[in-house]
Motif scaffolding. Structure first.
Motif, mmCIF file in Angstrom:
data_model
loop_
_atom_site.group_PDB
_atom_site.id
_atom_site.type_symbol
_atom_site.label_atom_id
_atom_site.label_comp_id
_atom_site.label_asym_id
_atom_site.label_seq_id
_atom_site.Cartn_x
_atom_site.Cartn_y
_atom_site.Cartn_z
ATOM 1 N N TYR A 162 -25.677 -16.895 3.530
ATOM 2 C CA TYR A 162 -24.238 -17.138 2.192
ATOM 3 C C TYR A 162 -23.492 -18.922 2.448
ATOM 4 O O TYR A 162 -23.044 -18.419 3.612
ATOM 5 C CB TYR A 162 -23.372 -16.021 1.868
ATOM 6 C CG TYR A 162 -23.303 -14.548 1.890
ATOM 7 C CD1 TYR A 162 -22.993 -14.508 0.253
ATOM 8 C CD2 TYR A 162 -24.586 -13.581 2.240
ATOM 9 C CE1 TYR A 162 -22.932 -13.163 -0.350
ATOM 10 C CE2 TYR A 162 -24.576 -12.652 1.229
ATOM 11 C CZ TYR A 162 -24.501 -12.429 0.090
ATOM 12 O OH TYR A 162 -24.758 -10.897 -0.440
ATOM 13 N N MET A 163 -23.112 -19.275 0.987
ATOM 14 C CA MET A 163 -22.740 -20.389 1.771
ATOM 15 C C MET A 163 -21.147 -20.205 0.715
ATOM 16 O O MET A 163 -22.053 -19.768 -0.846
ATOM 17 C CB MET A 163 -23.432 -21.461 1.535
ATOM 18 C CG MET A 163 -25.036 -21.695 2.303
ATOM 19 S SD MET A 163 -24.680 -21.931 4.014
ATOM 20 C CE MET A 163 -24.225 -23.564 3.646
ATOM 21 N N LYS A 164 -20.706 -21.339 0.825
ATOM 22 C CA LYS A 164 -19.621 -22.465 0.369
ATOM 23 C C LYS A 164 -20.086 -23.795 -0.339
ATOM 24 O O LYS A 164 -19.913 -23.978 0.013
ATOM 25 C CB LYS A 164 -18.168 -21.260 1.048
ATOM 26 C CG LYS A 164 -17.094 -21.648 -0.421
ATOM 27 C CD LYS A 164 -15.481 -21.143 0.374
ATOM 28 C CE LYS A 164 -14.639 -21.139 -1.013
ATOM 29 N NZ LYS A 164 -13.782 -20.655 0.161
ATOM 30 N N HIS A 165 -20.221 -23.181 -1.613
ATOM 31 C CA HIS A 165 -20.130 -24.937 -2.023
ATOM 32 C C HIS A 165 -18.221 -25.539 -2.054
ATOM 33 O O HIS A 165 -18.075 -24.918 -1.773
ATOM 34 C CB HIS A 165 -21.266 -24.165 -3.944
ATOM 35 C CG HIS A 165 -21.875 -24.179 -3.102
ATOM 36 N ND1 HIS A 165 -22.845 -23.796 -5.002
ATOM 37 C CD2 HIS A 165 -22.526 -22.952 -2.700
ATOM 38 C CE1 HIS A 165 -23.987 -23.606 -3.888
ATOM 39 N NE2 HIS A 165 -24.387 -23.200 -3.016
ATOM 40 N N ALA A 166 -19.058 -26.327 -2.121
ATOM 41 C CA ALA A 166 -17.323 -27.721 -2.936
ATOM 42 C C ALA A 166 -17.115 -26.541 -3.703
ATOM 43 O O ALA A 166 -15.547 -27.317 -2.858
ATOM 44 C CB ALA A 166 -17.988 -29.104 -2.244
ATOM 45 N N ASP A 167 -16.857 -26.509 -4.097
ATOM 46 C CA ASP A 167 -16.533 -25.968 -5.483
ATOM 47 C C ASP A 167 -15.815 -24.280 -5.574
ATOM 48 O O ASP A 167 -15.256 -24.312 -6.587
ATOM 49 C CB ASP A 167 -17.382 -25.577 -7.050
ATOM 50 C CG ASP A 167 -18.446 -25.324 -6.978
ATOM 51 O OD1 ASP A 167 -18.668 -24.008 -6.000
ATOM 52 O OD2 ASP A 167 -18.992 -24.989 -8.293
ATOM 53 N N GLY A 168 -16.190 -23.787 -4.036
ATOM 54 C CA GLY A 168 -15.623 -22.533 -4.168
ATOM 55 C C GLY A 168 -16.526 -21.126 -4.480
ATOM 56 O O GLY A 168 -16.267 -19.776 -3.442
ATOM 57 N N SER A 169 -17.648 -21.582 -5.300
ATOM 58 C CA SER A 169 -18.451 -20.689 -5.163
ATOM 59 C C SER A 169 -19.123 -20.322 -4.471
ATOM 60 O O SER A 169 -19.711 -21.113 -3.265
ATOM 61 C CB SER A 169 -19.685 -21.133 -6.153
ATOM 62 O OG SER A 169 -19.466 -21.826 -7.556
ATOM 63 N N VAL A 170 -18.971 -19.064 -4.086
ATOM 64 C CA VAL A 170 -20.149 -18.509 -2.512
ATOM 65 C C VAL A 170 -21.048 -17.607 -3.680
ATOM 66 O O VAL A 170 -21.857 -16.641 -4.703
ATOM 67 C CB VAL A 170 -18.693 -17.381 -2.471
ATOM 68 C CG1 VAL A 170 -20.371 -16.589 -1.238
ATOM 69 C CG2 VAL A 170 -18.194 -17.902 -1.572
ATOM 70 N N VAL A 171 -22.674 -17.900 -3.227
ATOM 71 C CA VAL A 171 -23.947 -17.939 -2.726
ATOM 72 C C VAL A 171 -24.612 -17.260 -2.560
ATOM 73 O O VAL A 171 -24.901 -17.903 -1.092
ATOM 74 C CB VAL A 171 -24.009 -19.491 -3.713
ATOM 75 C CG1 VAL A 171 -26.069 -19.367 -4.375
ATOM 76 C CG2 VAL A 171 -23.968 -20.061 -5.119
#
Length: 135
Positions: free
Chosen positions: A99-108
């Motif tokens: 699981y990664m949190k993108h710079a925009d705050g989205s967790v994918v």
């Protein structure tokens, strides 16, 4: 490279959700897996995730899974673009995931499927001419 993306539906009524998806998709699920504490059912580009409200709570709000060709490469590229690790790469029954949190705050959630799963559910159907939304 992202090979396939899923939209997740979190449900406490998995069979009802799957029946609806079968009706609107016009096809049977291509993927069913017990992944305790959840049951996962893939149909087209939708992944129904069944469980209790308590079991689903930790992953509600996340996106994915996004099936990638090389999870280590994906992690490097994501980190270079401002993402952070929420849950580091680990082995799972379907291959490897994180699981990664993108710079925009989205967790994918990112998953690199085993070669067998990727062949069965992505490469073979594409070679046979099956539209990507149906695999």
């Amino acid at each position: 490279m992202i090979l396939k993306t899923y939209t997740r539906i979190f449900t406490t009524d998995l069979e009802g959700t799957v029946a609806t998806l079968k009706a609107v998709h016009g096809t049977e699920p291509h993927f069913r897996l017990d992944f305790a504490p959840w049951t996962l059912v893939g149909i087209g580009d939708v992944l129904a995730v069944g469980g209790t409200d308590e079991e689903l709570e930790p992953i509600r709000g996340s996106l994915g899974p996004w099936i990638v060709e090389d999870i280590d490469d994906a992690k490097r590229k994501l980190l270079a673009n401002g993402a952070s690790v929420v849950r580091d790469i680990e082995d799972v029954p379907t291959g490897r995931m994180m699981y990664m949190k993108h710079a925009d705050g989205s967790v994918v959630e990112y998953v690199q499927w085993t070669p067998e799963l990727a062949e069965k559910h992505i490469f073979a159907p594409l070679r046979a001419g099956t539209p990507a939304s149906q695999i």
